[in-house]
Design a protein around this motif. Sequence first.
Motif, PDB file in Angstrom:
ATOM      1  N   GLU A  67       0.840  -1.189   0.000  1.00  0.00           N
ATOM      2  CA  GLU A  67       0.000   0.000   0.000  1.00  0.00           C
ATOM      3  C   GLU A  67       0.877   1.242   0.000  1.00  0.00           C
ATOM      4  OE1 GLU A  67      -2.571  -0.258   3.368  1.00  0.00           O
ATOM      5  OE2 GLU A  67      -3.803  -1.858   2.503  1.00  0.00           O
TER       6      GLU A  67
ATOM      7  N   ALA B  29      -8.859   1.375  -7.839  1.00  0.00           N
ATOM      8  CA  ALA B  29      -7.798   2.160  -7.210  1.00  0.00           C
ATOM      9  C   ALA B  29      -6.764   2.546  -8.256  1.00  0.00           C
ATOM     10  CB  ALA B  29      -7.127   1.373  -6.083  1.00  0.00           C
TER      11      ALA B  29
ATOM     12  N   GLY C  41      -3.085   2.537  -4.243  1.00  0.00           N
ATOM     13  CA  GLY C  41      -3.644   3.661  -3.514  1.00  0.00           C
ATOM     14  C   GLY C  41      -4.900   3.234  -2.776  1.00  0.00           C
ATOM     15  N   ASN C  42      -5.691   4.220  -2.349  1.00  0.00           N
ATOM     16  CA  ASN C  42      -6.934   3.922  -1.650  1.00  0.00           C
ATOM     17  C   ASN C  42      -7.952   3.320  -2.610  1.00  0.00           C
ATOM     18  OD1 ASN C  42      -5.995   4.975   0.801  1.00  0.00           O
ATOM     19  ND2 ASN C  42      -6.645   7.046   0.258  1.00  0.00           N
ATOM     20  N   TRP C  43      -8.723   2.355  -2.091  1.00  0.00           N
ATOM     21  CA  TRP C  43      -9.770   1.727  -2.894  1.00  0.00           C
ATOM     22  C   TRP C  43     -11.053   2.543  -2.813  1.00  0.00           C
ATOM     23  CZ3 TRP C  43      -8.768  -2.005  -6.279  1.00  0.00           C
ATOM     24  CH2 TRP C  43      -7.572  -2.708  -6.131  1.00  0.00           C
ATOM     25  N   HIS C  44     -11.740   2.651  -3.955  1.00  0.00           N
ATOM     26  CA  HIS C  44     -12.972   3.418  -4.059  1.00  0.00           C
ATOM     27  C   HIS C  44     -14.060   2.549  -4.667  1.00  0.00           C
ATOM     28  CE1 HIS C  44     -10.789   7.295  -3.440  1.00  0.00           C
ATOM     29  NE2 HIS C  44      -9.810   6.601  -3.993  1.00  0.00           N
TER      30      HIS C  44
END
Length: 269
Positions: free
Chosen positions: A92, A139, A174-177
């Motif tokens: 991450e 992501a 990156g951050n998951w959306h």
Amino acid sequence: MFGVNAVLSGDVLSDLAYELWEARRLGHTLEATRSDLPKTILEAYEVQEAIVELSGLPRCGYKVGSTSKEAQRLLSTDEPGMGVLLAPFVQESPARIKISPEQMPAVEGEFAFRLGRDLPWRAEQHSLAEVVDVIDGVAGVIEVVGTRFSGGLEGKGRLLTTADGGVNIALVTGNWHEFSGQNLREHGVTMTVNGQLRGRGTGSRALGDPLNVLLWLVNHQSNRRADLKAGEIVATGTCTGLDPVHAGDVVQADFGIFGSVVVEFEKNT
């Protein structure tokens, strides 16, 4: 069709798989003009699967490469290819990654999807609607690529690239959306290295749309009689091109509303 547990065609390819795994683990390269190189795509994927078995590491998804015309020209191929993602090589953001100069590492900014449920293989091709329905998240990611064969990535072709695990070194997410049908085709991505703008592009660079890449991977695996599992991730190929990196570099891929991904590199000693 062939299965993911197919037996390697003789001890020669088994030796190649072992040497490629050691090259990945220890950070060196092999000669790209050997007599024991895979002669068919079947053999290339057999070598890749043997490396996964040798590693003893869990797989956590797949990367798809050669999804842009530029990447296909560089590698001297005219089709995408798949590589297995091994869990310890997926991190991450922000992340620190060790690289070896002789493997000529480079970075790519791309989109990845996470699967929300199992997708068993079947003889009938999956549709785009079916594939979209299993997406659990999207992501931005940075893939670090580099070849375990000497001489860099240029001209390696589909067989060597596939045998070499899709030339994956690492993947940083990156951050998951939530994926709610966002238009990734026109979504811009930029890559900076030490604060200097390098690569840039949109999702359309990857087979016209990252969703097309996911569909390709699903049907490719079905043809191999391989299931996809809930929680696995699929990286869909570069939006920004290929930017070389060196120990000490700090790179950042900016995905706009999807946030940024940051990687710092250090030498593999």
